[in-house]
Design a protein around this motif. Structure first.
Motif, PDB file in Angstrom:
ATOM      1  N   THR A 101       0.975  -1.286   0.011  1.00  0.00           N
ATOM      2  CA  THR A 101      -0.055   0.158  -0.024  1.00  0.00           C
ATOM      3  C   THR A 101       0.875   1.386  -0.023  1.00  0.00           C
ATOM      4  OG1 THR A 101      -1.623  -1.232   1.236  1.00  0.00           O
ATOM      5  CG2 THR A 101      -1.715   1.168   1.316  1.00  0.00           C
ATOM      6  N   GLU A 121       2.639   1.733  -3.546  1.00  0.00           N
ATOM      7  CA  GLU A 121       1.687   2.056  -4.348  1.00  0.00           C
ATOM      8  C   GLU A 121       1.371   3.541  -4.164  1.00  0.00           C
ATOM      9  OE1 GLU A 121      -1.796  -0.562  -3.576  1.00  0.00           O
ATOM     10  OE2 GLU A 121      -1.055  -2.008  -5.199  1.00  0.00           O
ATOM     11  N   ARG A 164       4.341   5.571  -5.573  1.00  0.00           N
ATOM     12  CA  ARG A 164       4.149   5.499  -6.950  1.00  0.00           C
ATOM     13  C   ARG A 164       3.188   6.545  -7.794  1.00  0.00           C
ATOM     14  NH1 ARG A 164       8.065   2.859  -6.156  1.00  0.00           N
ATOM     15  NH2 ARG A 164       8.711   0.951  -7.058  1.00  0.00           N
ATOM     16  N   ARG A 165       1.987   6.456  -6.941  1.00  0.00           N
ATOM     17  CA  ARG A 165       1.083   7.508  -7.469  1.00  0.00           C
ATOM     18  C   ARG A 165       1.380   8.821  -7.400  1.00  0.00           C
ATOM     19  NH1 ARG A 165      -2.736   3.236  -5.862  1.00  0.00           N
ATOM     20  NH2 ARG A 165      -2.761   4.129  -3.822  1.00  0.00           N
ATOM     21  N   GLU A 202      -3.942   3.148 -10.563  1.00  0.00           N
ATOM     22  CA  GLU A 202      -3.441   1.440 -10.143  1.00  0.00           C
ATOM     23  C   GLU A 202      -2.160   1.357 -10.508  1.00  0.00           C
ATOM     24  OE1 GLU A 202      -5.779  -1.543 -12.246  1.00  0.00           O
ATOM     25  OE2 GLU A 202      -7.429  -1.026 -11.358  1.00  0.00           O
ATOM     26  N   VAL A 203      -1.257   0.902  -9.871  1.00  0.00           N
ATOM     27  CA  VAL A 203      -0.003   0.188  -9.997  1.00  0.00           C
ATOM     28  C   VAL A 203       0.100  -1.120 -10.165  1.00  0.00           C
ATOM     29  CG1 VAL A 203       2.336   0.360  -8.909  1.00  0.00           C
ATOM     30  CG2 VAL A 203       0.638   2.268  -8.635  1.00  0.00           C
TER      31      VAL A 203
END
Length: 247
Positions: A176, A179, A182-183, A195-196
């Motif tokens: 989590t 992710e 990354r976002r 989404e990753v």
């Protein structure tokens, strides 16, 4: 009948669909080998929740088996205790027969005396067989049941379950977090990502997956040992006791 069968099939299908997905040992080994060979393309991360469901289902099943075996142990103990009490009563009964035989012998009732004394002899032989059977029950069944119900086996298994649960939660938290990072990084570059992909974080999560895979291997080994003891090993002892009754 046809409509009832159709309704039964629909209910059964609905029940199966509602059951949590699980993973077999063979599937787990295959996916783990694939993950080791190619972490980025392997589908093991998608089966992480299935691993958790499998452990929970196994624990529930083994706990039910433990309760059943505890009941068997109590019943075996009750049979052994009542058997010894029966043998003791039989010994007293034999003593009464012998006293009656000797009493009639002193009164010159030889035929009646012989009848009582012979009956005492036959009863003693049958009682000896019963006593041996009761001893066999204790000797044959006590150790296998104690072996299955050992607290150390249950404690070791449950400790592994706790470790797996912790590893799963740590994995989930880190995924989590990755992710989210990354976002946010994509957002800073002006890209909106909802989404990753699993492949993106597969390599960074490899250490956590290896830990969980190792713990799952240890857990499967432990549960197989328990299943062996309370399955084939226990059944062999029960058959041995049954055969002792026929001798």
């Amino acid at each position: 009948c046809a409509s009832f069968f159709s309704l039964f099939c629909r209910c059964r299908t609905r029940t199966v669909r509602n059951m949590p997905e699980r993973i077999s040992i063979a599937e787990f080994v295959t996916l783990t080998n694939e993950d080791i060979a190619s972490p980025a393309s392997c589908s093991f991360p998608l089966k992480m929740n299935d691993c958790r469901n499998t452990v929970a289902a196994l624990e529930e099943s083994l706990d039910m088996d433990q309760s059943t075996l505890q009941r068997m142990k109590k019943l075996m103990k009750a049979i052994h205790s009542s058997g010894l009490s029966h043998v003791e009563s039989k010994d007293q009964y034999i003593e009464v027969l012998e006293n009656l035989g000797n009493s009639h012998l002193s009164q010159d009732n030889n035929e009646v005396s012989t009848g009582f004394l012979n009956l005492a002899v036959f009863t003693r032989e049958v009682t000896a067989l019963l006593k041996n059977l009761i001893q066999n029950l204790n000797n044959i069944m006590s150790f296998p049941l104690e072996n299955v119900l050992k607290g150390e086996l249950r404690d070791g298994r449950q400790e592994l379950k706790k470790q797996i649960e912790k590893s799963w939660k740590d994995y989930e938290i880190k995924v989590t977090k990755l992710e989210k990072e990354r976002r946010e990084k994509a957002k800073q570059l002006g890209v909106i990502r909802t989404e990753v992909s699993a492949a993106e974080i597969a390599e960074e999560m490899e250490k956590e997956r290896r830990t969980l895979q190792l713990q799952m291997c240890e857990y499967f080994i432990k549960t197989q040992e328990v299943k062996l003891r309370q399955g084939p090993d226990l059944l062999q002892s029960l058959i041995k006791y049954f055969q002792a009754q026929l001798k």
